[in-house]
Write a protein that holds these residues in place. Structure first.
Motif, PDB file in Angstrom:
ATOM      1  N   THR A  69       0.844  -1.183   0.000  1.00 50.10           N
ATOM      2  CA  THR A  69       0.000   0.000   0.000  1.00 50.10           C
ATOM      3  C   THR A  69       0.884   1.239   0.000  1.00 50.10           C
ATOM      4  OG1 THR A  69      -1.745  -1.128   1.260  1.00 50.10           O
ATOM      5  CG2 THR A  69      -1.809   1.271   1.191  1.00 50.10           C
ATOM      6  N   ILE A  70       0.673   2.113  -0.967  1.00 45.18           N
ATOM      7  CA  ILE A  70       1.380   3.385  -1.000  1.00 45.18           C
ATOM      8  C   ILE A  70       0.477   4.456  -0.407  1.00 45.18           C
ATOM      9  CG2 ILE A  70       0.624   3.940  -3.349  1.00 45.18           C
ATOM     10  CD1 ILE A  70       3.356   5.300  -3.779  1.00 45.18           C
ATOM     11  N   SER A  71       1.060   5.343   0.360  1.00 47.27           N
ATOM     12  CA  SER A  71       0.306   6.437   0.954  1.00 47.27           C
ATOM     13  C   SER A  71       1.223   7.643   1.109  1.00 47.27           C
ATOM     14  CB  SER A  71      -0.283   6.028   2.310  1.00 47.27           C
ATOM     15  OG  SER A  71       0.738   5.678   3.227  1.00 47.27           O
ATOM     16  N   ARG A  72       0.632   8.797   1.369  1.00 50.23           N
ATOM     17  CA  ARG A  72       1.442   9.989   1.554  1.00 50.23           C
ATOM     18  C   ARG A  72       0.827  10.885   2.607  1.00 50.23           C
ATOM     19  NH1 ARG A  72       2.006  12.757  -3.989  1.00 50.23           N
ATOM     20  NH2 ARG A  72       2.999  14.436  -2.760  1.00 50.23           N
ATOM     21  N   ASP A  73       1.680  11.659   3.228  1.00 50.64           N
ATOM     22  CA  ASP A  73       1.270  12.657   4.194  1.00 50.64           C
ATOM     23  C   ASP A  73       1.914  13.959   3.760  1.00 50.64           C
ATOM     24  OD1 ASP A  73       0.782  14.329   6.347  1.00 50.64           O
ATOM     25  OD2 ASP A  73       1.098  12.781   7.842  1.00 50.64           O
ATOM     26  N   ASN A  74       1.143  14.796   3.080  1.00 48.12           N
ATOM     27  CA  ASN A  74       1.703  16.034   2.543  1.00 48.12           C
ATOM     28  C   ASN A  74       2.160  16.997   3.635  1.00 48.12           C
ATOM     29  OD1 ASN A  74       1.384  15.192  -0.075  1.00 48.12           O
ATOM     30  ND2 ASN A  74      -0.463  16.396  -0.475  1.00 48.12           N
ATOM     31  N   ALA A  75       1.537  16.916   4.787  1.00 50.14           N
ATOM     32  CA  ALA A  75       1.944  17.766   5.898  1.00 50.14           C
ATOM     33  C   ALA A  75       3.325  17.406   6.409  1.00 50.14           C
ATOM     34  CB  ALA A  75       0.926  17.689   7.032  1.00 50.14           C
ATOM     35  N   LYS A  76       3.730  16.151   6.196  1.00 49.90           N
ATOM     36  CA  LYS A  76       5.033  15.679   6.641  1.00 49.90           C
ATOM     37  C   LYS A  76       6.018  15.497   5.491  1.00 49.90           C
ATOM     38  CE  LYS A  76       3.242  13.251  10.696  1.00 49.90           C
ATOM     39  NZ  LYS A  76       3.142  11.944  11.401  1.00 49.90           N
ATOM     40  N   ASN A  77       5.600  15.853   4.277  1.00 52.20           N
ATOM     41  CA  ASN A  77       6.445  15.683   3.092  1.00 52.20           C
ATOM     42  C   ASN A  77       6.980  14.260   2.982  1.00 52.20           C
ATOM     43  OD1 ASN A  77       6.001  18.388   2.589  1.00 52.20           O
ATOM     44  ND2 ASN A  77       8.160  18.976   2.626  1.00 52.20           N
ATOM     45  N   THR A  78       6.119  13.303   3.234  1.00 48.79           N
ATOM     46  CA  THR A  78       6.550  11.914   3.298  1.00 48.79           C
ATOM     47  C   THR A  78       5.624  11.005   2.507  1.00 48.79           C
ATOM     48  OG1 THR A  78       7.496  12.276   5.499  1.00 48.79           O
ATOM     49  CG2 THR A  78       7.107   9.998   4.835  1.00 48.79           C
ATOM     50  N   VAL A  79       6.219  10.065   1.786  1.00 53.22           N
ATOM     51  CA  VAL A  79       5.473   9.012   1.118  1.00 53.22           C
ATOM     52  C   VAL A  79       5.914   7.685   1.713  1.00 53.22           C
ATOM     53  CG1 VAL A  79       7.143   8.802  -0.784  1.00 53.22           C
ATOM     54  CG2 VAL A  79       4.776   8.038  -1.107  1.00 53.22           C
ATOM     55  N   TYR A  80       4.964   6.771   1.860  1.00 54.95           N
ATOM     56  CA  TYR A  80       5.213   5.491   2.500  1.00 54.95           C
ATOM     57  C   TYR A  80       4.909   4.339   1.549  1.00 54.95           C
ATOM     58  CZ  TYR A  80       4.596   8.501   6.597  1.00 54.95           C
ATOM     59  OH  TYR A  80       4.682   9.522   7.521  1.00 54.95           O
ATOM     60  N   LEU A  81       5.550   3.217   1.803  1.00 51.38           N
ATOM     61  CA  LEU A  81       5.218   1.981   1.115  1.00 51.38           C
ATOM     62  C   LEU A  81       5.171   0.870   2.149  1.00 51.38           C
ATOM     63  CD1 LEU A  81       4.659   0.645  -1.666  1.00 51.38           C
ATOM     64  CD2 LEU A  81       7.072  -0.008  -1.683  1.00 51.38           C
ATOM     65  N   GLN A  82       3.974   0.421   2.455  1.00 50.67           N
ATOM     66  CA  GLN A  82       3.778  -0.704   3.363  1.00 50.67           C
ATOM     67  C   GLN A  82       3.795  -1.983   2.537  1.00 50.67           C
ATOM     68  OE1 GLN A  82       3.257  -0.809   6.875  1.00 50.67           O
ATOM     69  NE2 GLN A  82       3.504  -3.019   6.536  1.00 50.67           N
ATOM     70  N   MET A  83       4.687  -2.895   2.866  1.00 52.13           N
ATOM     71  CA  MET A  83       4.809  -4.153   2.148  1.00 52.13           C
ATOM     72  C   MET A  83       4.574  -5.312   3.100  1.00 52.13           C
ATOM     73  SD  MET A  83       7.968  -3.540  -0.501  1.00 52.13           S
ATOM     74  CE  MET A  83       9.204  -3.275   0.777  1.00 52.13           C
ATOM     75  N   ASN A  84       3.712  -6.219   2.685  1.00 51.13           N
ATOM     76  CA  ASN A  84       3.369  -7.389   3.477  1.00 51.13           C
ATOM     77  C   ASN A  84       3.603  -8.654   2.661  1.00 51.13           C
ATOM     78  OD1 ASN A  84       2.259  -5.624   5.552  1.00 51.13           O
ATOM     79  ND2 ASN A  84       0.449  -5.416   4.233  1.00 51.13           N
ATOM     80  N   SER A  85       3.584  -9.774   3.350  1.00 52.11           N
ATOM     81  CA  SER A  85       3.761 -11.078   2.697  1.00 52.11           C
ATOM     82  C   SER A  85       4.956 -11.075   1.762  1.00 52.11           C
ATOM     83  CB  SER A  85       2.479 -11.460   1.939  1.00 52.11           C
ATOM     84  OG  SER A  85       1.368 -11.514   2.810  1.00 52.11           O
ATOM     85  N   LEU A  86       6.050 -10.575   2.252  1.00 48.18           N
ATOM     86  CA  LEU A  86       7.234 -10.421   1.417  1.00 48.18           C
ATOM     87  C   LEU A  86       7.816 -11.759   1.009  1.00 48.18           C
ATOM     88  CD1 LEU A  86       8.814  -7.404   3.265  1.00 48.18           C
ATOM     89  CD2 LEU A  86       8.143  -7.440   0.858  1.00 48.18           C
ATOM     90  N   LYS A  87       8.315 -11.794  -0.205  1.00 51.51           N
ATOM     91  CA  LYS A  87       8.907 -12.977  -0.797  1.00 51.51           C
ATOM     92  C   LYS A  87      10.382 -12.738  -1.064  1.00 51.51           C
ATOM     93  CE  LYS A  87       4.569 -13.576  -3.339  1.00 51.51           C
ATOM     94  NZ  LYS A  87       3.968 -13.643  -4.693  1.00 51.51           N
ATOM     95  N   GLN A  88      11.126 -13.809  -1.225  1.00 53.99           N
ATOM     96  CA  GLN A  88      12.542 -13.672  -1.526  1.00 53.99           C
ATOM     97  C   GLN A  88      12.762 -12.854  -2.799  1.00 53.99           C
ATOM     98  OE1 GLN A  88      14.438 -17.506  -1.566  1.00 53.99           O
ATOM     99  NE2 GLN A  88      14.491 -17.651   0.660  1.00 53.99           N
ATOM    100  N   GLU A  89      11.867 -12.992  -3.761  1.00 57.34           N
ATOM    101  CA  GLU A  89      12.009 -12.258  -5.006  1.00 57.34           C
ATOM    102  C   GLU A  89      11.720 -10.765  -4.874  1.00 57.34           C
ATOM    103  OE1 GLU A  89       8.337 -14.993  -5.706  1.00 57.34           O
ATOM    104  OE2 GLU A  89      10.170 -15.041  -4.505  1.00 57.34           O
ATOM    105  N   ASP A  90      11.269 -10.325  -3.697  1.00 52.43           N
ATOM    106  CA  ASP A  90      11.097  -8.903  -3.437  1.00 52.43           C
ATOM    107  C   ASP A  90      12.405  -8.239  -3.024  1.00 52.43           C
ATOM    108  OD1 ASP A  90       8.290  -8.823  -3.941  1.00 52.43           O
ATOM    109  OD2 ASP A  90       7.917  -9.638  -1.933  1.00 52.43           O
TER     110      ASP A  90
END
Length: 118
Positions: A69-90
């Motif tokens: 899931t990608i998200s952003r907080d413009n008040a904090k000048n920050t973009v996030y990437l939440q990654m789950n169920s990670l695989k070796q190929e990630d």
């Protein structure tokens, strides 16, 4: 001076989760769309996810749909990437990118390493 600084990478076991952050400075963050790319060893850099300046919609690579899931907080000048169920190929270096339709300026971070291994 424009800066994009990624953080949150590291070593995680298969099936685990990580939350990447990218903090921007030196430009009007709220006017730019943001993306996460990754470069898997031996492969070309590829788009993982994108989010417009308003944060109203998101786009994901097919390989990541349902797992991130990608998200952003413009008040904090920050973009996030939440990654789950990670695989070796990630396993890859993950990069933050800022861009807009009204300017040719494109900004890249230096990347953060994500290693998925048992």
């Amino acid at each position: 001076q424009v800066q994009l600084v990624e953080s949150g990478g590291g070593l995680v076991q298969p099936g685990g989760s990580l939350r990447l952050s990218c903090v921007a400075s030196g430009f009007t963050f709220s006017r730019f769309a943001m993306s996460w790319y990754r470069q898997i060893p031996g492969k070309e850099r590829e788009l993982v996810a994108s989010i417009p300046s308003t944060g109203s919609t998101t786009n994901y690579a097919e390989s990541m749909k349902g797992r991130c899931t990608i998200s952003r907080d413009n008040a904090k000048n920050t973009v996030y990437l939440q990654m789950n169920s990670l695989k070796q190929e990630d396993t890859a270096v993950y990069y933050c990118k800022a861009y807009a339709t009204w300017t040719t300026q494109i900004y890249w971070g230096q990347g953060t390493q994500v290693t998925v291994s048992s």
